[in-house]
Write a protein that holds these residues in place. Structure first.
Motif: not given
Length: 456
Positions: A163-164, A166-167, A171, A213, A245
């Motif tokens: 998930r990190e 992906k973020e 960004e 992504r 997180r």
């Protein structure tokens, strides 16, 4: 972007392909689980622990069997069949011929009762071996529990890492979209600081980021699926985790010597080996006991009845078809096999010696394992500090490059290079935090701390 792609692929490969349960559990609300909740659920549903418990039950049955040899054993044989008739007056005749018409029926029973008194350790040593064997299986079950807890943590933190990443991709993509929008505006205004070539470069870079992504989304889905499977849940179960997180913990690792001491005291493998040596030693003694006889108390009862036969009351004569006799005696049973017992003793001694070598291996390698995880933790701590500083500076670089491009004083190339550096170092930062959490999980496993928090 090669290193960036490698980090994304690493996050996707942190989970393994596993078989998904076909059982469906209806759920109206999404399950929200913490790490401890996940570990508890995995321990309840893990098939490995069911197998381990079956091993305990099997060894317990062997203990029950060994204990049962202390009690009397009763054996009875019953017969029913034809028998020739006989009369007292025929006792001294030597020319009596057989005749079918004189046949009658007889019924008989022979019963023996054997009570072991002393077996030179055959019973007691097998009981001792089974008792220690149960402890071996319990330690093995505990070891599997720690392994399951470690695997759950790998999946849990692997999901957070995915998930990190992906973020991070989102960004970078957002920054590129802003840069493209600005470049198009500068071109429309007739500025010399941007041209169509910059648009092409930005579009190419954006397409590459879009690919990453999709890889990040796949990694997240795979990590979540692996976690559900480890928890014994169907793939379509609505599930999420409470942690949002990846983060470090403000806890300092104990000194290496203290960790080794804790491992020596708590690791189930050491208890397993210690109990296994006791069990093997008892089996060696049980095998040696076969060199000696079994002392027992025996009782015998024999009865037979036939309709057309007269009973003979003479202690020197026994009629197998019509009699009643019995008695009690002290006996010894001794089996000599000329080498078989010696071979069995040697086999049990070899198993005992093998376990001694296993103990030596554990004494040497478990501290080495602790040191490995300890050094990995220290390495991760240093990497976190280094990559945080690097990605912070590369973020400033990217912001400056983007601002210069906005003002028309900087080339688009600076944006690409800054974003690549930022993505690479930010990804390495998250990877370092993941390594840090896994190093802690490995240390907890190596010192048998994995389940301590669950018991509180």
């Amino acid at each position: 972007m090669k290193i960036f792609r490698t980090l994304l692929l690493t996050s996707a490969l942190l989970v393994h392909a596993v078989v998904i349960s076909a059982t469906e559990i209806p759920s109206e609300k999404k399950m929200l689980l913490s790490l401890d909740d996940c570990i508890r659920m995995a321990l309840k549903t893990a098939p490995e622990l069911g197998e381990a418990q079956a091993d305990i039950d099997l060894t317990a049955s062997k203990l029950g069997e060994a204990q049962a040899y202390r009690y009397p054993r009763f054996e009875m044989t019953a017969l029913l069949g034809p028998a020739p008739g006989a009369r007292r007056e025929d006792f001294l005749r030597t020319d009596k011929e057989f005749a079918f018409k004189e046949l009658t029926w007889f019924a008989g029973t022979d019963a023996t009762l054997i009570q072991p008194l002393y077996t030179f350790g055959k019973i007691s040593e097998n009981m001792k071996a089974a008792t220690h064997g149960i402890e071996v299986d319990r330690s093995r079950k505990e070891q599997r529990s720690h392994e399951i807890a470690l695997k759950v943590q790998e999946y849990y933190y692997g999901l957070l890492l995915a998930r990190e990443m992906k973020e991070l991709v989102l960004e970078v993509q957002e920054t590129l979209d802003k840069a493209r929008e600005k470049a198009r505006k500068l071109i429309d205004q007739g500025s010399d600081s941007a041209d169509e070539l910059d648009i092409y470069k930005l579009d190419a870079f954006t397409g590459e980021v879009s690919k990453y992504r999709e890889e990040a989304l796949k990694g997240e889905a795979l990590a979540l699926a692996a976690l559900k499977t480890r928890l014994g849940l169907p793939i379509d179960t609505p599930l999420d985790i409470t942690s949002q997180r990846l983060f470090t913990v403000d806890v300092e690792a104990p000194p290496f010597e203290a960790l080794v001491q804790k491992a020596n005291e708590r690791r189930p493998e050491f208890h397993q080996i210690a109990e296994g040596l006791k069990a093997r030693s008892a089996l060696v003694e049980a095998a040696k006991a076969n060199y000696y006889p079994d002392i027992f108390l025996g009782a015998l009862l024999s009865w037979a009845y036939a309709e057309d036969r007269d009973r003979i009351h003479n202690p020197y004569i026994s009629d197998q078809f019509k009699h009643l006799s019995g008695g009690v005696a002290l006996g010894a049973r001794w089996k000599l096999d000329f080498g078989i017992t010696g071979a069995k003793v040697a086999a049990e001694q070899a198993q005992y010696n093998r376990l001694l070598s296993t103990r030596d291996y554990a004494n040497a390698n478990i501290p080495l394992q602790v040191r490995k995880f300890y050094l990995e933790l220290k390495e991760a701590e240093n990497s976190i500090a280094a990559t945080k500083s690097a990605y912070t500076n590369s973020k400033k670089w990217a912001v400056t490059a983007l601002a210069n491009f906005d003002f028309g004083v900087g080339p688009a190339k600076e944006i690409f290079e800054a974003l690549q550096a930022y993505a690479r170092m930010r990804g390495a930062y998250f990877q370092s935090i993941y390594n840090y959490r896994i190093a802690w999980a490995n240390l907890d496993y190596a010192t048998a701390e994995s389940l301590q928090s669950l018991a509180k």
